[in-house]
Motif scaffolding. Sequence first.
Motif, PDB file in Angstrom:
ATOM      1  N   TYR A 133       0.825  -1.207   0.000  1.00 64.19           N
ATOM      2  CA  TYR A 133       0.000   0.000   0.000  1.00 64.19           C
ATOM      3  C   TYR A 133       0.860   1.258   0.000  1.00 64.19           C
ATOM      4  O   TYR A 133       0.570   2.237  -0.703  1.00 64.19           O
ATOM      5  N   GLU A 134       1.942   1.250   0.803  1.00 65.30           N
ATOM      6  CA  GLU A 134       2.831   2.408   0.847  1.00 65.30           C
ATOM      7  C   GLU A 134       3.492   2.640  -0.514  1.00 65.30           C
ATOM      8  O   GLU A 134       3.607   3.779  -0.973  1.00 65.30           O
ATOM      9  N   THR A 135       3.911   1.552  -1.144  1.00 61.65           N
ATOM     10  CA  THR A 135       4.540   1.671  -2.460  1.00 61.65           C
ATOM     11  C   THR A 135       3.556   2.204  -3.491  1.00 61.65           C
ATOM     12  O   THR A 135       3.897   3.061  -4.318  1.00 61.65           O
ATOM     13  N   GLN A 136       2.309   1.712  -3.438  1.00 59.51           N
ATOM     14  CA  GLN A 136       1.295   2.198  -4.364  1.00 59.51           C
ATOM     15  C   GLN A 136       1.024   3.680  -4.152  1.00 59.51           C
ATOM     16  O   GLN A 136       0.864   4.440  -5.120  1.00 59.51           O
ATOM     17  N   ALA A 137       0.969   4.100  -2.880  1.00 59.68           N
ATOM     18  CA  ALA A 137       0.746   5.518  -2.595  1.00 59.68           C
ATOM     19  C   ALA A 137       1.909   6.367  -3.108  1.00 59.68           C
ATOM     20  O   ALA A 137       1.698   7.438  -3.692  1.00 59.68           O
TER      21      ALA A 137
END
Length: 282
Positions: A87-91
């Motif tokens: 999720y952090e990478t996608q954000a």
Amino acid sequence: MNQFFTNKKMIVLLVSVILFVSLLSLSLTQAGSSNFVQQFTNDITAVTGRIFAKPVNAVNDLFGSIDRLQDTFEENQRLKKEIDRIYETQAELAVLRDENQIMQEELDLQNSLTDFQTITGSVISRNPDAWVDQVTIDRGSQDGLENGMSVMSNNGLIGRVVETNPTSSKVVLLTNLEGSSNQVSAEILSEEVINGLISGYDVETNRLIMTQITSTAEIAEGEQVITSGLGGSIPRSLVIGTVDEVTMDDHGLAQRVYIKPAADFEHIRYVTIINRTAESGE
């Protein structure tokens, strides 16, 4: 009488010895078979083993279940961390993609402003209480900024510099509704020259308002609106937006034009400052 009981005991003892010897001989003569004592011992051992095996196995199963539960918990924690990292990478990718798009737009803007000297900068603060009024950028007087310089973002005019410091400046936005000091002379690119003033902002529809347009002017939706260069510090041909709606004013004597801005006033991240003194000509 006593002699009889004594003989009786001797007879019982003798019979017992004979039976014992007979059983012993019988057990020794049976090939591959176990004697009685061994069988009895094996039976006792088997029964005892079964009795103790059940609780021992139950304890082993319990500890095995605990180990498997601990492994499952650790695996779930690891997977949760992996999901959080995803999720952090996608954000981060979404932010980088948006910033890349904005920077590309600013680059396109600079390429289209070859007649002007431009200075690029970033917004460093924006007061929520004055969100539509002004922004602070990271360029100041030591970068060549002066009061009155035009500021653009996302291929559209957003305002002008009103205060300069050595390393930062304040930019008042076109959406600022306070007084007439923020009015901008504008021109509609039509078959005839149509001039007016950007004098207001409709908060509900996020559109700029252009006034002081004669009632006989023929204006079509979708026509481009640019700066006219008649206002002093703001040069000509800077894009403001496109005509979205045309109405008459409250007195019915002039037309009011609602303009869809070329810039996104809600999301201003990077800016381009225009130096009119370097303009090649109008």
